[in-house]
Design an enzyme around this catalytic site. Structure first.
Site, PDB file in Angstrom:
ATOM      1  CG  ASP A 147       2.236  12.574  -0.750  1.00 21.14           C
ATOM      2  OD1 ASP A 147       2.095  11.752  -0.570  1.00 21.14           O
ATOM      3  OD2 ASP A 147       1.565  12.952  -2.045  1.00 21.14           O
ATOM      4  CG  ASP A 148       3.867   8.944   0.093  1.00 22.46           C
ATOM      5  OD1 ASP A 148       2.667   9.668   0.905  1.00 22.46           O
ATOM      6  OD2 ASP A 148       3.443   7.771  -1.140  1.00 22.46           O
ATOM      7  CB  CYS A 162      -2.509  11.763   1.192  1.00 21.92           C
ATOM      8  SG  CYS A 162      -0.703  10.777   0.559  1.00 21.92           S
ATOM      9  NE  ARG A 213      -1.173  15.271   1.404  1.00 27.50           N
ATOM     10  CZ  ARG A 213      -0.177  15.569   0.762  1.00 27.50           C
ATOM     11  NH1 ARG A 213      -0.456  17.061   0.465  1.00 27.50           N
ATOM     12  NH2 ARG A 213       0.794  15.046   1.044  1.00 27.50           N
ATOM     13  CE  LYS A 233      -1.356  13.628  -2.536  1.00 28.24           C
ATOM     14  NZ  LYS A 233      -0.673  12.567  -2.382  1.00 28.24           N
ATOM     15  CG  HIS A 237      -5.476  13.715  -2.091  1.00 22.62           C
ATOM     16  ND1 HIS A 237      -4.171  13.050  -1.971  1.00 22.62           N
ATOM     17  CD2 HIS A 237      -6.638  13.843  -2.368  1.00 22.62           C
ATOM     18  CE1 HIS A 237      -5.060  12.073  -1.938  1.00 22.62           C
ATOM     19  NE2 HIS A 237      -6.690  12.309  -2.103  1.00 22.62           N
ATOM     20  CB  SER A 279      -2.067  10.715  -4.819  1.00 16.49           C
ATOM     21  OG  SER A 279      -2.617  11.131  -3.603  1.00 16.49           O
ATOM     22  CG  HIS A 283       2.025   9.677  -4.606  1.00 20.02           C
ATOM     23  ND1 HIS A 283       1.753   8.782  -4.698  1.00 20.02           N
ATOM     24  CD2 HIS A 283       1.025   9.564  -2.568  1.00 20.02           C
ATOM     25  CE1 HIS A 283       0.806   8.119  -4.523  1.00 20.02           C
ATOM     26  NE2 HIS A 283       0.483   8.761  -3.360  1.00 20.02           N
ATOM     27  CG  ASP A 321       1.775  13.375   2.665  1.00 18.25           C
ATOM     28  OD1 ASP A 321       2.621  12.097   2.857  1.00 18.25           O
ATOM     29  OD2 ASP A 321       0.649  12.623   2.459  1.00 18.25           O
ATOM     30  CG  ASN A 322       1.734   9.693   4.261  1.00 20.63           C
ATOM     31  OD1 ASN A 322       0.824  10.262   3.297  1.00 20.63           O
ATOM     32  ND2 ASN A 322       2.773   8.590   3.463  1.00 20.63           N
ATOM     33  CE  LYS A 347       0.360   6.182   1.274  1.00 21.35           C
ATOM     34  NZ  LYS A 347       0.339   7.628   0.092  1.00 21.35           N
TER      35      LYS A 347
HETATM   36 MG    MG Z   1       1.567  11.406   0.865  1.00 20.31          MG
END
Ligand code: MG
Length: 445
Positions: A31-32, A71, A75, A124, A126, A149, A217, A269-270, A290
């Site tokens: 994540d991130d 996010c 996904r 996660k 989301h 998150s 994240h 994810d990003n 992001k």
């Molecule tokens: Mg993310």
């Protein structure tokens, strides 16, 4: 006599016979995490020996994209194989949101379940925290993790997040809240325990494990064995623990004799959350992070390992994106694709097998419900300029679109639109056509 040339032709024409029937599939999603945050993508101080080994023993992609720079839509695109506007999951969901994954979407675990797979999710989600939207209602046999998150909590933590408006952060097992405000420094370890349980317990049938890490994240936490250890500070600690977790998965696949029968994919994810400063990551050479449709927001590290099928140590410049995993997994599993819906991904198994270098693709950069850029071959056209805008920042619509050759200029520094009016016109037409053709679903908020 079989010449070298005819042998090569024979190889290229051969079916993907090297793939074991119905392999296990492990999809690991950070994540991130930015493009530049792993050792094998050039980070100088974050130590990621297990991910580096995945690259050395498998394929490292250098042109792989998320279909959204934040996010939730990222996904949604991964699991549906479709641009997020098609499912309506275009924006980040919050604890106050009522929406989630629509029942009308057919997602990866449902497809693989139909082919006899056990399906498990850890981490996660989301894609809707209300009971009807949880993973176990959308094809996963089991679930352990956070429904959104880790900054959506009343507690402030390192790197930001938290606020009194948020309810206590729930930790969910299947469809029950088993704890609130769990100790986040133990999350990666606990997620990993659940993932290993899935791997060890799936001897009778193939499994699909979707392991979506909470970190890096913000707020950042790392387990006691990792905290304070990375030269890159707390961000490095969190990434190094994710790397440890990947190592545990690879080791357990080996111990259980499933190493050569399992595709493991790792991506993010990003792009990195740059305004978080030392608590955010690095997009490497790429511009912004992001929340932005510059390359740093959506180009991701992506590794795939499948010994005996994916050639070792291959760096692939094939143009791919997260929406490709659904048709690729279905192909490897021998699962039929659902009909009657538009899929935006394509089967990348010939690329994974080393039998194709990929094809010229057209990829659209959406941010929420706004189509902002397109890439075809080396060319990328922007119709807006935007910085990392989460929380939202100003977006400026350009009077004249900007054109970049992102292969020669990955940092998107040199607008060459004036020199290539024909390419600008072609790409603008593609955007217009895509915008007109896409079926936008009602928004899930
Ligand atoms: Mg993310």
């Amino acid at each position: 006599m079989l010449t070298r040339r005819s042998f090569t032709q024979l190889l290229a024409a051969a079916p993907l016979a090297a793939a074991p029937r119905r392999p296990n599939i492990v999809m690991i999603y950070a994540d991130d995490l930015g493009y530049g945050d792993l050792g094998c993508y050039g980070h100088p101080t974050i130590r990621t020996p297990n991910l580096d080994r995945m690259a050395a023993e498998g394929m490292k992609f250098t042109e792989w994209y998320s279909a959204a720079p934040v996010c939730t839509p990222s996904r949604a695109a991964l699991l549906t194989g479709r641009y997020p506007v098609r499912s309506g999951l275009t924006r980040v969901l919050f604890p106050s949101s009522n929406g989630g994954m629509p029942d009308s979407e057919v997602i990866i675990p449902q497809i693989l379940k139909g082919a006899g797979y056990r399906t498990a999710m850890v981490g996660k989600w989301h894609l809707g925290h209300l009971p009807r939207y949880l993973p176990v209602k959308h094809g996963f046999d089991s679930y352990f993790g956070l429904p959104y998150s880790n900054d959506m909590t009343p507690t402030r933590g390192p790197g930001g997040g938290g606020g009194p408006k948020n309810p206590p952060l729930p930790l969910i097992q299947d469809d029950k809240v088993i704890e609130t405000e769990p100790d986040q420094s133990r999350l990666t370890e606990r997620y990993t325990e659940h993932a290993l349980k899935t791997i060890r317990g799936s001897k009778d049938k193939p499994f699909f494990l979707y392991f979506a890490h909470t970190f890096p994240h913000v707020p950042l936490y790392a387990g006691a064995r990792f905290r304070g250890k990375s030269p890159r500070g707390l961000y490095g600690d969190a990434v190094e623990e994710v790397d440890w977790s990947v190592g545990q998965i690879l080791a357990t696949l080996k111990q259980t004799g499933q190493d050569r029968n399992t595709l493991v994919v790792f991506s993010s994810d990003n792009g990195p959350w740059l305004p978080r400063g030392e608590y955010g990551g690095s997009a490497g050479l790429h511009r912004e992070g992001k929340g932005s449709t510059w390359e740093g927001g959506m180009k991701e590290p992506c590794l795939a390992r499948f010994p005996g099928f994916i050639p070792a140590g291959k760096v692939s410049t094939a143009h791919g994106n997260m929406m490709d995993w659904l048709p690729t997994f279905a192909k490897l599993a021998g699962a039929p694709l659902h009909t009657g819906v538009a899929l935006d991904g394509q089967d990348m198994s010939p690329v994974l097998a080393g039998r194709s270098e990929g094809s010229e693709r057209v990829f659209f950069y959406w941010n929420a419900d706004d189509l902002r850029a397109v890439r075809k071959g080396p060319w990328k056209l922007h119709t807006v300029t935007n910085t990392t805008e989460f929380p939202p920042a100003k977006v400026t619509r350009l009077d004249q679109p900007a054109l970049y050759n992102v292969l020669n200029d990955p940092s998107e520094k040199y607008d060459v639109a004036a020199a290539h009016p024909d390419i600008v016109a072609e790409l603008l037409a593609l955007m217009k056509e895509h915008q007109a053709a896409i079926q936008q679903a009602p928004k899930q908020r």
